[in-house]
Design an enzyme around this catalytic site. Structure first.
Site, PDB file in Angstrom:
ATOM      1  N   SER A 236      25.843   1.528   6.246  1.00  0.00           N
ATOM      2  CA  SER A 236      25.263   1.941   4.969  1.00  0.00           C
ATOM      3  C   SER A 236      25.874   3.273   4.546  1.00  0.00           C
ATOM      4  CB  SER A 236      23.750   2.067   5.109  1.00  0.00           C
ATOM      5  OG  SER A 236      23.442   3.092   6.022  1.00  0.00           O
ATOM      6  N   TYR A 237      25.481   3.719   3.355  1.00  0.00           N
ATOM      7  CA  TYR A 237      26.006   4.961   2.799  1.00  0.00           C
ATOM      8  C   TYR A 237      25.787   6.126   3.766  1.00  0.00           C
ATOM      9  CZ  TYR A 237      26.906   8.539  -0.662  1.00  0.00           C
ATOM     10  OH  TYR A 237      27.428   9.600  -1.340  1.00  0.00           O
ATOM     11  N   PRO A 238      26.878   6.828   4.142  1.00  0.00           N
ATOM     12  CA  PRO A 238      26.735   7.814   5.229  1.00  0.00           C
ATOM     13  C   PRO A 238      26.254   9.193   4.809  1.00  0.00           C
ATOM     14  CG  PRO A 238      29.033   7.575   4.656  1.00  0.00           C
ATOM     15  CD  PRO A 238      28.281   6.641   3.744  1.00  0.00           C
ATOM     16  N   ARG A 239      25.925   9.382   3.530  1.00  0.00           N
ATOM     17  CA  ARG A 239      25.429  10.696   3.113  1.00  0.00           C
ATOM     18  C   ARG A 239      23.961  10.580   2.742  1.00  0.00           C
ATOM     19  NH1 ARG A 239      30.728  12.515  -0.284  1.00  0.00           N
ATOM     20  NH2 ARG A 239      31.967  12.986   1.555  1.00  0.00           N
TER      21      ARG A 239
ATOM     22  N   HIS B 110      18.905   7.435  -0.510  1.00  0.00           N
ATOM     23  CA  HIS B 110      19.606   6.572   0.433  1.00  0.00           C
ATOM     24  C   HIS B 110      18.780   6.377   1.692  1.00  0.00           C
ATOM     25  CE1 HIS B 110      23.034   7.199  -2.134  1.00  0.00           C
ATOM     26  NE2 HIS B 110      22.855   8.502  -2.043  1.00  0.00           N
TER      27      HIS B 110
END
Length: 624
Positions: free
Chosen positions: A332-335, A385
């Site tokens: 998934s989005y890493p930030r 996120h």
DNA sequence: GCAAGGTC
């Protein structure tokens, strides 16, 4: 003809994911002229009241569209005294490489009834949304502007966001706009001042840019602070008492409750009282279940810290690797700052995807066969996120070495989150010997649970204690004094620095690694490798220039009332608090900009007035 | 030639 609605996301990946859900998977893709990443996705969607059935164009920007800069006549470094940059006129212009993207939005807006903004639901996202709106309005002044509120790209969540739009949060957009202006003015003014003044001081500085930034300087400050503590450290001798008993063929070491003291005579006297008492008495026998908690869902900061510590990859590389795993659709989005999973995410389905793996596939099967536990929830939620987790399985043979390490870490961490805590039993024995208390501790690990997959945590049984009865008395086999010395702290490591930055609000999860690499690039800080092989540690050590700058600025403000050095995180923190006030609507953008500028201007004036102190510090460290 | 924040 159906009404047309334009949707704009913060990045291409989100545009695609949202288009996929809204269209049910069937959409047309059109490239745009002048940018290879941004695509327009076209499909139909029923928004419900009041929009009804519409034809949709879903597109994106790539982060911020615009940048702020000084007007042309102030751009040259010699064009004005640096102090003028606190007031010089500034312009917000679309970045050169974003022109085609802005044009695409203006064109699409022309034929659209409404604009739906799909930027991330955080402060920066709100500002990017306002940039998108400005472009759309300049293409079509009558376009209606709405905002989709979503915190992940799970299907049902996205569809609901599309049907229940809200308004852009102008307060948050204004707070960011204040941040942008302050960073520019303060960064440019101090950078020009110190670069122009210090280049002449030492030959090694001649061609250097000596930049100042409200994040890079506190970052440097943390490194220098630790360095000075190491340098100024004076070891101190301490003494303590240790008691040992042999029983059932086992040696039990009892630790002193006072740990140690710095006065030998006192410790000797205390030991003598123990010896005079001859017998020690057991005052506590406690056996209690103990567990080691499974880790929290993974955030960016945690990924960077764990990565530096266990994977031996520096934080910037970690982010690059994680980014590429994200782009390829593996994680998934890493930030993210979020350490709690949304209830809407089907975690078991994600666990099942790991079945094929030869290393942890069986563990994943065991989770589904009854060992699955709902993950713990941390206290952070950025509402944009989910925690970092694997979204599909990939064979390690199709990844490079770093990708494999990071993917494995993210996956093991995720499986650990879905596991049960490790369970054990601890035994605590406390004794009173003379007037002093001592204790011994034993641990027996009963169920490893998450530890089996999360190989980065260690928790092991200690040697087992023999049997003790409450109230029983015994004569210790040995009791004597030990001597030791306090040891210097180590130099700062990257994970420690990230921890400090996080705690002090320096940078964001996405930028902390950049600030660290910036202070290296500026030659304020270097990396030194201590030890060798698997146990080696990378330490951050300031250069002479780095120490000189911090010492110089500390001297500049020393003795002044409310003196706040630029090397400390406080000024930045205060700026952050003011931005929160803009978000809350209790202060306007211009009030906050003026207040913060006043605060930094005061330091700037002192710096100019006492520039000799800054120069002297550089001379001291840089001129032999 | 300056910042920090998005993202590619």
């Amino acid at each position: 003809m159906a009404r047309k609605i334009l949707c704009v996301a913060e990045k291409p990946a989100i545009a695609r994911a949202v288009a996929t859900h809204m269209s049910g998977g069937s959409f047309q893709t059109h490239a745009i002229r002048g940018n290879q990443y941004v695509k327009n996705y076209e499909f139909d969607f029923n928004f419900g009241d009041p929009w009804g059935h519409c034809s949709v164009t879903m597109t994106s920007v790539i982060g911020h569209l615009t940048g702020l800069d000084f007007e042309r006549q102030y751009k040259g470094w010699q064009s004005c005294p640096p102090s003028v940059l606190f007031e010089a006129p500034v312009n917000e212009d679309v970045d050169k490489d974003k022109l085609p993207i802005a044009e695409n939005i203006r064109n699409q807006a022309r034929y659209s009834k409404a604009l739906f903004i799909w930027t991330d639901c955080d402060r920066e996202g709100e500002h990017i949304g306002s940039e998108v709106r400005n472009q759309a309005k300049s293409g079509n002044a009558r376009i209606e502007v709405k905002r989709a509120k979503f915190s992940n790209t799970e299907r049902a969540h996205v569809l609901r966001a599309a049907r229940e739009p809200v308004d852009l949060d102008e307060y948050q957009a204004n707070a960011v706009s204040a941040r942008i202006e302050l960073d520019l003015r303060i960064g440019a003014a101090f950078t020009r001042l110190q670069t122009l003044q210090l280049q002449a001081v030492a030959a090694v500085l001649k061609e250097k840019v000596i930049s100042y930034g409200s994040c890079q300087f506190p970052t440097l400050g943390f490194v220098v602070d630790r360095y000075l503590r190491v340098q100024n450290f004076k070891p101190e001798t301490f003494w303590g008492i240790k008691v040992m008993l042999q029983r059932e063929g086992k040696k039990v070491n009892f630790l002193w409750k006072r740990v140690h003291l710095f006065d030998r005579a006192v410790v000797t006297m205390m030991l003598e009282r123990c010896l005079a008492a001859k017998e020690a008495k057991v005052t506590k026998v406690a056996q209690k279940p103990k567990s080691k908690w499974r880790p929290l869902p993974l955030t960016t900061v945690d990924l960077q810290m764990m990565g530096s510590r266990y994977l031996r990859i520096d934080s910037q590389t970690i982010m690059k690797v994680a980014e590429s795993l994200y782009t390829k659709g593996f994680i998934s989005y890493p930030r993210t700052e979020t350490d709690q999973f949304d209830k809407a995410i089907d975690l078991k389905k994600l666990v099942e995807k790991q079945f094929p793996d030869t290393e942890w596939g069986q563990y994943a099967r065991d989770l589904i066969d009854g060992n699955f536990r709902t993950p713990r929830s941390g206290r952070h939620n950025d509402k944009a996120h989910p925690p970092i987790h694997p979204v599909s399985w990939v064979s390690s043979s199709s990844l490079n070495a770093n990708e494999k390490k990071v993917y494995e870490f993210v996956t093991r961490r995720f499986l650990a989150c879905c596991s049960d805590d490790a369970k054990g039993q601890s035994t605590d024995i406390e004794i009173l010997y003379g007037d002093e208390t001592f204790h011994a501790n034993g641990l027996l690990v009963l169920e490893r649970n998450y530890l089996d997959v999360y190989v980065y945590d260690k928790w092991e049984s200690s040697q087992q204690l023999p049997k003790f009865e409450y109230g029983e008395k015994f004569v210790p086999t040995e009791a004597n004094i030990f001597e030791g010395k306090t040891t210097a702290p180590n130099y700062l490591t990257e994970p420690e620095l990230i921890g400090l930055m996080d705690a002090n609000g320096i940078g964001t999860d996405a930028t902390m690694a950049e600030h660290i690499s910036k202070v290296k690039e500026r030659e304020y800080v270097v990396v030194n490798k201590r030890g060798s092989g698997r146990t080696s540690v990378e330490e951050l050590i300031p250069t002479r220039l780095g120490v000189a700058l911090v010492e110089g600025y500390d001297n500049v403000v020393a003795g002044l009332p409310n003196s706040i050095s630029l090397s400390k995180p406080f000024l930045r923190k205060e700026m952050e608090l003011r931005m929160l006030e803009v978000c809350a609507g209790t202060k306007t953008k211009s009030e906050v900009v003026q207040q913060s500028l006043d605060m930094y201007r005061e330091v700037f004036i002192h710096t100019q007035r006492r520039i000799e102190m800054l120069k002297a510090a550089c001379r001291k460290y840089l001129v032999d």
